[in-house]
Motif scaffolding. Structure first.
Motif, mmCIF file in Angstrom:
data_model
loop_
_atom_site.group_PDB
_atom_site.id
_atom_site.type_symbol
_atom_site.label_atom_id
_atom_site.label_comp_id
_atom_site.label_asym_id
_atom_site.label_seq_id
_atom_site.Cartn_x
_atom_site.Cartn_y
_atom_site.Cartn_z
ATOM 1 N N THR A 126 19.291 15.478 102.761
ATOM 2 C CA THR A 126 18.233 14.565 101.835
ATOM 3 C C THR A 126 17.152 14.322 102.753
ATOM 4 O O THR A 126 17.301 14.294 104.180
ATOM 5 C CB THR A 126 18.986 13.266 101.404
ATOM 6 O OG1 THR A 126 19.559 12.683 102.854
ATOM 7 C CG2 THR A 126 20.182 13.582 100.556
ATOM 8 N N ALA A 139 11.478 20.153 103.915
ATOM 9 C CA ALA A 139 12.101 20.882 103.005
ATOM 10 C C ALA A 139 13.653 21.216 103.148
ATOM 11 O O ALA A 139 13.844 21.520 104.192
ATOM 12 C CB ALA A 139 11.231 22.251 102.744
ATOM 13 N N THR A 143 17.426 22.401 100.903
ATOM 14 C CA THR A 143 17.796 23.142 99.690
ATOM 15 C C THR A 143 19.328 22.184 99.245
ATOM 16 O O THR A 143 20.082 21.707 100.042
ATOM 17 C CB THR A 143 18.389 24.575 100.063
ATOM 18 O OG1 THR A 143 19.389 24.666 101.050
ATOM 19 C CG2 THR A 143 17.151 25.310 100.401
ATOM 20 N N THR A 144 19.586 22.245 98.023
ATOM 21 C CA THR A 144 20.640 21.491 97.325
ATOM 22 C C THR A 144 21.036 22.378 96.412
ATOM 23 O O THR A 144 20.526 23.443 95.829
ATOM 24 C CB THR A 144 20.164 20.155 96.676
ATOM 25 O OG1 THR A 144 19.076 20.404 95.748
ATOM 26 C CG2 THR A 144 19.740 19.222 97.766
ATOM 27 N N VAL A 159 18.518 24.862 94.897
ATOM 28 C CA VAL A 159 17.120 24.493 94.576
ATOM 29 C C VAL A 159 16.519 23.871 96.003
ATOM 30 O O VAL A 159 17.168 23.204 96.411
ATOM 31 C CB VAL A 159 16.833 23.333 93.472
ATOM 32 C CG1 VAL A 159 15.385 23.005 93.397
ATOM 33 C CG2 VAL A 159 17.660 23.687 92.202
ATOM 34 N N ARG A 178 13.862 21.605 97.821
ATOM 35 C CA ARG A 178 13.014 20.421 97.523
ATOM 36 C C ARG A 178 12.364 20.031 98.904
ATOM 37 O O ARG A 178 12.934 20.335 99.832
ATOM 38 C CB ARG A 178 13.705 19.404 97.210
ATOM 39 C CG ARG A 178 14.245 19.803 95.817
ATOM 40 C CD ARG A 178 15.120 18.719 94.932
ATOM 41 N NE ARG A 178 15.890 18.941 93.671
ATOM 42 C CZ ARG A 178 15.070 19.039 92.445
ATOM 43 N NH1 ARG A 178 13.943 18.725 92.451
ATOM 44 N NH2 ARG A 178 15.988 19.430 91.544
ATOM 45 N N CYS A 179 11.273 19.150 98.741
ATOM 46 C CA CYS A 179 10.623 18.679 99.878
ATOM 47 C C CYS A 179 10.432 17.130 99.820
ATOM 48 O O CYS A 179 10.075 16.633 98.574
ATOM 49 C CB CYS A 179 9.264 19.276 100.081
ATOM 50 S SG CYS A 179 8.408 18.930 101.728
ATOM 51 N N TRP A 208 7.391 18.734 96.430
ATOM 52 C CA TRP A 208 7.397 19.772 95.846
ATOM 53 C C TRP A 208 8.882 20.376 95.504
ATOM 54 O O TRP A 208 9.876 19.698 96.208
ATOM 55 C CB TRP A 208 6.880 20.755 96.964
ATOM 56 C CG TRP A 208 6.999 22.080 96.729
ATOM 57 C CD1 TRP A 208 6.413 22.969 96.263
ATOM 58 C CD2 TRP A 208 8.099 23.135 97.185
ATOM 59 N NE1 TRP A 208 6.776 24.262 96.038
ATOM 60 C CE2 TRP A 208 7.771 24.215 96.829
ATOM 61 C CE3 TRP A 208 9.242 22.776 98.034
ATOM 62 C CZ2 TRP A 208 8.677 25.097 97.154
ATOM 63 C CZ3 TRP A 208 10.133 23.747 98.246
ATOM 64 C CH2 TRP A 208 9.922 24.989 97.967
ATOM 65 N N ALA A 209 8.961 21.051 94.782
ATOM 66 C CA ALA A 209 10.458 21.722 94.366
ATOM 67 C C ALA A 209 10.141 23.196 93.966
ATOM 68 O O ALA A 209 9.149 23.289 93.076
ATOM 69 C CB ALA A 209 11.116 20.927 93.325
ATOM 70 N N ALA A 231 11.923 27.297 100.652
ATOM 71 C CA ALA A 231 11.964 25.933 101.386
ATOM 72 C C ALA A 231 10.888 26.612 102.922
ATOM 73 O O ALA A 231 9.860 25.941 102.999
ATOM 74 C CB ALA A 231 13.230 25.519 101.940
ATOM 75 N N HIS A 258 7.218 27.268 101.952
ATOM 76 C CA HIS A 258 6.742 26.147 101.614
ATOM 77 C C HIS A 258 6.275 25.367 103.153
ATOM 78 O O HIS A 258 5.304 24.889 103.242
ATOM 79 C CB HIS A 258 7.530 25.035 100.851
ATOM 80 C CG HIS A 258 7.088 23.708 100.804
ATOM 81 N ND1 HIS A 258 5.785 23.307 100.094
ATOM 82 C CD2 HIS A 258 7.219 22.494 101.532
ATOM 83 C CE1 HIS A 258 5.451 21.907 100.124
ATOM 84 N NE2 HIS A 258 6.620 21.484 100.769
#
Length: 67
Positions: free
Chosen positions: A7, A19, A21-22, A29, A31-32, A36-37, A51, A54
């Motif tokens: 997180t 960034a 990943t989950t 996915v 996410r940042c 951003w996703a 990631a 990005h």
């Protein structure tokens, strides 16, 4: 939540890039913290690449509800 999920840490906001990943079901996915996703991927490696891309390019945050 899976053990490898991360997180965003302190200092999260639209100008901060962190960034991670989950996993959601069978999808990974990227996410940042900036909002951003990346697209959902079945491959963890591809989500990690999203990631990394990005972070390298500092893609601006996507508009809410955008793809």
């Amino acid at each position: 939540m899976h053990a490898h999920d991360q997180t965003p840490g302190p200092g999260s906001g639209p100008d901060v890039h962190n960034a991670t990943t989950t996993e959601r079901g069978s999808f990974s996915v990227a996410r940042c913290a900036c909002g951003w996703a990346g697209p959902a991927r079945r491959s963890r490696d591809r989500a990690r690449t999203d990631a990394a891309d990005h972070m390298a390019h500092r893609t601006p945050a996507a508009a809410p509800g955008g793809a």
